[in-house]
Scaffold this active site. Sequence first.
Site, mmCIF file in Angstrom:
data_model
loop_
_atom_site.group_PDB
_atom_site.id
_atom_site.type_symbol
_atom_site.label_atom_id
_atom_site.label_comp_id
_atom_site.label_asym_id
_atom_site.label_seq_id
_atom_site.Cartn_x
_atom_site.Cartn_y
_atom_site.Cartn_z
ATOM 1 N N ALA A 1 49.966 38.308 39.875
ATOM 2 C CA ALA A 1 49.196 37.673 40.958
ATOM 3 C C ALA A 1 49.610 37.868 42.326
ATOM 4 C CB ALA A 1 49.123 36.005 40.525
ATOM 5 N N GLU B 1 44.825 43.331 29.381
ATOM 6 C CA GLU B 1 43.374 42.885 29.368
ATOM 7 C C GLU B 1 42.949 42.314 30.589
ATOM 8 O OE1 GLU B 1 45.397 41.177 26.169
ATOM 9 O OE2 GLU B 1 44.613 42.730 24.733
ATOM 10 N N ASN C 1 36.394 40.706 36.726
ATOM 11 C CA ASN C 1 37.149 40.709 37.632
ATOM 12 C C ASN C 1 37.446 41.849 38.436
ATOM 13 O OD1 ASN C 1 39.570 40.305 39.272
ATOM 14 N ND2 ASN C 1 40.944 39.391 37.555
ATOM 15 N N TYR D 1 43.553 48.454 39.198
ATOM 16 C CA TYR D 1 44.011 49.192 38.012
ATOM 17 C C TYR D 1 43.377 50.452 38.188
ATOM 18 C CZ TYR D 1 45.336 44.320 36.255
ATOM 19 O OH TYR D 1 45.774 43.251 36.197
HETATM 20 C C1 LIG Z 1 43.834 41.315 41.671
HETATM 21 C C2 LIG Z 1 45.115 40.856 42.661
HETATM 22 C C3 LIG Z 1 46.600 40.809 41.894
HETATM 23 C C4 LIG Z 1 44.980 42.082 43.757
HETATM 24 O O1 LIG Z 1 46.172 41.973 44.596
HETATM 25 P P1 LIG Z 1 46.038 42.428 45.976
HETATM 26 O O2 LIG Z 1 47.598 42.459 46.684
HETATM 27 O O3 LIG Z 1 45.094 41.785 46.831
HETATM 28 O O4 LIG Z 1 45.774 43.965 45.551
HETATM 29 P P2 LIG Z 1 45.668 45.108 46.778
HETATM 30 O O5 LIG Z 1 45.785 44.925 48.195
HETATM 31 O O6 LIG Z 1 47.085 45.843 46.286
HETATM 32 O O7 LIG Z 1 44.583 46.069 46.392
HETATM 33 C C5 LIG Z 1 44.476 47.343 45.994
HETATM 34 C C6 LIG Z 1 43.042 47.658 45.669
HETATM 35 O O8 LIG Z 1 42.590 47.002 44.675
HETATM 36 C C7 LIG Z 1 41.318 46.711 45.167
HETATM 37 N N1 LIG Z 1 40.898 45.088 45.518
HETATM 38 C C8 LIG Z 1 41.803 44.361 45.503
HETATM 39 N N2 LIG Z 1 41.188 43.261 45.758
HETATM 40 C C9 LIG Z 1 40.001 43.385 45.968
HETATM 41 C C10 LIG Z 1 38.863 42.458 46.026
HETATM 42 N N3 LIG Z 1 38.751 41.344 46.306
HETATM 43 N N4 LIG Z 1 37.487 43.077 45.925
HETATM 44 C C11 LIG Z 1 37.280 44.357 45.566
HETATM 45 N N5 LIG Z 1 38.236 45.265 45.378
HETATM 46 C C12 LIG Z 1 39.566 44.878 45.386
HETATM 47 C C13 LIG Z 1 40.753 47.665 46.259
HETATM 48 O O9 LIG Z 1 40.323 49.016 45.750
HETATM 49 C C14 LIG Z 1 42.204 47.718 46.933
HETATM 50 O O10 LIG Z 1 42.318 48.694 47.880
HETATM 51 P P3 LIG Z 1 41.740 48.513 49.301
HETATM 52 O O11 LIG Z 1 42.240 47.418 49.832
HETATM 53 O O12 LIG Z 1 42.571 49.580 50.133
HETATM 54 O O13 LIG Z 1 40.206 48.500 49.033
HETATM 55 C C15 LIG Z 1 44.816 39.531 43.451
HETATM 56 O O14 LIG Z 1 43.578 39.564 43.649
HETATM 57 C C16 LIG Z 1 44.987 38.332 42.504
HETATM 58 O O15 LIG Z 1 46.289 37.822 42.711
HETATM 59 N N6 LIG Z 1 43.942 37.843 41.846
HETATM 60 C C17 LIG Z 1 44.047 36.732 40.937
HETATM 61 C C18 LIG Z 1 44.899 36.728 39.776
HETATM 62 C C19 LIG Z 1 44.353 38.090 39.024
HETATM 63 O O16 LIG Z 1 43.119 38.368 38.759
HETATM 64 N N7 LIG Z 1 45.211 38.797 38.254
HETATM 65 C C20 LIG Z 1 44.884 39.631 37.477
HETATM 66 C C21 LIG Z 1 44.631 39.244 35.960
HETATM 67 S S1 LIG Z 1 44.556 40.714 34.848
#
Ligand SMILES: CC(C)(COP(=O)(O)OP(=O)(O)OC[C@H]1O[C@@H](n2cnc3c(N)ncnc32)[C@H](O)[C@@H]1OP(=O)(O)O)[C@@H](O)C(=O)NCCC(=O)NCCS
Length: 121
Positions: free
Chosen positions: A53, A86, A91, A98
């Site tokens: 997260a 998983e 999402n 990933y």
């Molecule tokens: C998933 C999560 C960890 C991503 O964290 P983040 O720091 O925002 O991710 P990053 O900035 O490293 O993103 C890397 C790439 O992932 C993709 N990405 C990340 N967030 C995205 C979004 N909201 N929509 C579409 N693509 C997304 C993009 O390709 C992004 O690259 P870009 O910004 O150059 O387009 C965050 O959204 C989160 O905490 N979500 C809630 C918890 C969760 O879902 N955890 C995973 C459970 S399996």
Amino acid sequence: DGMWSAAQFEEEIRSPRTAALGAWTVGDSGDEALVGMCFTSTVLDEASLTSLAVHPRLRRRGIGEALVCESMARAQAAGAARFLLEVRSGNEAALRLYGRCGLTVAGRRPRYYRDGEDALL
Ligand SMILES: CC(C)(COP(=O)(O)OP(=O)(O)OC[C@H]1O[C@@H](n2cnc3c(N)ncnc32)[C@H](O)[C@@H]1OP(=O)(O)O)[C@@H](O)C(=O)NCCC(=O)NCCS
């Protein structure tokens, strides 16, 4: 399935199988805040990402990708042959992240989550 209780976090972080990575911000006065975390659990040669997260206000800055890529590199350096997780099939943010880390979909677990959503492996 997403949310852990505080007790589950404590149990997980104490486990010798767990590797936990954090991302912190440092303010002007030196105060630190945890803004992201990634947990992996390793059994034999299999590492599993168990929790990931990033703080909602600091998303889309590469923190999540850095945490996952670093976790994968450390698991591989520690001898893991596979890196598993998983994720909810809906999402999109996590799935794209990933994919950018080189992970691919290996299977689907129908209705894996309590609310009926599928998990992608
Ligand atoms: C998933 C999560 C960890 C991503 O964290 P983040 O720091 O925002 O991710 P990053 O900035 O490293 O993103 C890397 C790439 O992932 C993709 N990405 C990340 N967030 C995205 C979004 N909201 N929509 C579409 N693509 C997304 C993009 O390709 C992004 O690259 P870009 O910004 O150059 O387009 C965050 O959204 C989160 O905490 N979500 C809630 C918890 C969760 O879902 N955890 C995973 C459970 S399996």
